[in-house]
Enzyme design. Structure first.
Site, PDB file in Angstrom:
ATOM      1  N   HIS A 213      23.131  23.626  40.462  1.00  0.00           N
ATOM      2  CA  HIS A 213      24.710  23.057  41.029  1.00  0.00           C
ATOM      3  C   HIS A 213      24.750  22.783  42.287  1.00  0.00           C
ATOM      4  CE1 HIS A 213      24.878  23.788  37.128  1.00  0.00           C
ATOM      5  NE2 HIS A 213      25.505  22.377  37.165  1.00  0.00           N
TER       6      HIS A 213
ATOM      7  N   LYS B 112      20.452  22.848  48.323  1.00  0.00           N
ATOM      8  CA  LYS B 112      19.216  23.202  47.157  1.00  0.00           C
ATOM      9  C   LYS B 112      18.592  22.508  46.518  1.00  0.00           C
ATOM     10  CE  LYS B 112      20.072  28.442  46.498  1.00  0.00           C
ATOM     11  NZ  LYS B 112      19.843  29.224  45.254  1.00  0.00           N
TER      12      LYS B 112
ATOM     13  N   ASP C 206      16.577  31.182  43.169  1.00  0.00           N
ATOM     14  CA  ASP C 206      17.106  32.780  43.484  1.00  0.00           C
ATOM     15  C   ASP C 206      16.937  32.646  45.187  1.00  0.00           C
ATOM     16  OD1 ASP C 206      20.280  33.280  42.703  1.00  0.00           O
ATOM     17  OD2 ASP C 206      18.789  35.652  43.245  1.00  0.00           O
TER      18      ASP C 206
ATOM     19  N   PHE D  78      22.649  24.408  55.760  1.00  0.00           N
ATOM     20  CA  PHE D  78      23.083  25.071  54.291  1.00  0.00           C
ATOM     21  C   PHE D  78      22.967  26.844  54.009  1.00  0.00           C
ATOM     22  CE2 PHE D  78      19.813  24.982  51.905  1.00  0.00           C
ATOM     23  CZ  PHE D  78      19.475  25.713  50.829  1.00  0.00           C
ATOM     24  N   GLY D  79      24.494  27.374  53.771  1.00  0.00           N
ATOM     25  CA  GLY D  79      24.617  28.412  53.198  1.00  0.00           C
ATOM     26  C   GLY D  79      24.460  29.323  54.654  1.00  0.00           C
ATOM     27  N   TYR D  80      23.440  30.666  54.880  1.00  0.00           N
ATOM     28  CA  TYR D  80      23.584  31.061  56.516  1.00  0.00           C
ATOM     29  C   TYR D  80      22.937  30.777  57.122  1.00  0.00           C
ATOM     30  CZ  TYR D  80      25.315  34.998  53.080  1.00  0.00           C
ATOM     31  OH  TYR D  80      27.020  34.981  52.000  1.00  0.00           O
TER      32      TYR D  80
ATOM     33  N   HIS E 206      11.617  30.123  53.960  1.00  0.00           N
ATOM     34  CA  HIS E 206      11.373  31.473  52.763  1.00  0.00           C
ATOM     35  C   HIS E 206      11.196  30.350  51.242  1.00  0.00           C
ATOM     36  CE1 HIS E 206      15.846  29.746  52.827  1.00  0.00           C
ATOM     37  NE2 HIS E 206      15.827  30.619  51.971  1.00  0.00           N
TER      38      HIS E 206
END
EC number: 3.6.1.66
Length: 218
Positions: free
Chosen positions: A29, A33, A89, A173-175, A201
């Protein structure tokens, strides 16, 4: 590939199940990603549909590794949709913080998924350590590809780098804005998506997935 404590499965060519062109559920969601995965799958005749588009629930991530969490998400999405499903993940592992936040990377952002807050938490933890403390970190991405009959293939990628403060750039996005990959001057937050896709990654894990299960002649 196998996780610690597991009996190794036969991973010879005859054991790898190929993914045929057609619909594939992206068991996430997280819009960022899903966007990256759509772009990476584009050349291979795959028609990605997100778990959110299918109104599939998000499972509780009870695994203790990236691979375990990716597997449970992929298996649930495949079972509920009746389609092959791909789950990711991933997370940031800060070496001076005993590889935290690791599998809890999203949870560090709180219920509101505020990664500005999550990055601040990482920086505050590092700032409390001696000034000479290493700021080395790495991102890990585990991809699990599951079919409705329970078959799973999985792949794990990694990229190493260092953390900067304050965060830089509005891409990704994210870090991403606080992570500078080794050998580069820009953070993932400053890089154009196409540049990041070459070295991330997620791209590392996708290269393994493509080599194993996708038709590379397309």
């Amino acid at each position: 590939m196998t996780r610690e404590g597991e009996v190794s499965k036969d991973i010879g060519p005859q054991a790898i199940r190929k993914l045929k062109p057609g619909r594939l559920v992206i068991a996430s969601h997280n819009a960022g990603k899903v966007r990256e995965i759509r772009e990476l799958l584009g050349p291979y005749g795959i028609e990605p549909v997100s778990a959110a588009e299918l109104d599939l629930p998000e499972p509780e991530e009870t695994g203790t590794t990236f691979v375990a969490n990716a597997e449970l998400k992929a298996l649930q999405a495949a079972d509920l949709s009746g389609l092959p499903a791909l789950a990711d993940d991933s997370g940031l592992c800060v070496e001076a913080l005993n590889n935290e936040p690791g599998i809890f990377s999203a949870r560090w952002a709180g219920e509101g998924k505020d990664f500005g807050f999550a990055m601040q938490r990482v920086e505050e933890r590092l700032a409390a350590l001696p000034p000479e403390t290493s700021r080395d970190a790495h991102f890990v991405c585990a991809l699990a590809l599951a079919w409705p009959d329970g078959h799973v293939e999985w792949f794990e990628g990694r990229v190493d780098g260092t953390l900067v403060w304050p965060p830089r750039g509005g891409q990704g996005f994210g870090y991403d804005p606080m992570f500078v990959p080794a050998g580069h001057a820009q953070s993932f937050g400053e890089m154009e998506p196409a540049t990041k896709h070459v070295m991330s990654h997620r791209a590392d894990a996708f290269r393994q997935l493509v080599a194993a299960v996708l038709d590379q002649e397309r």
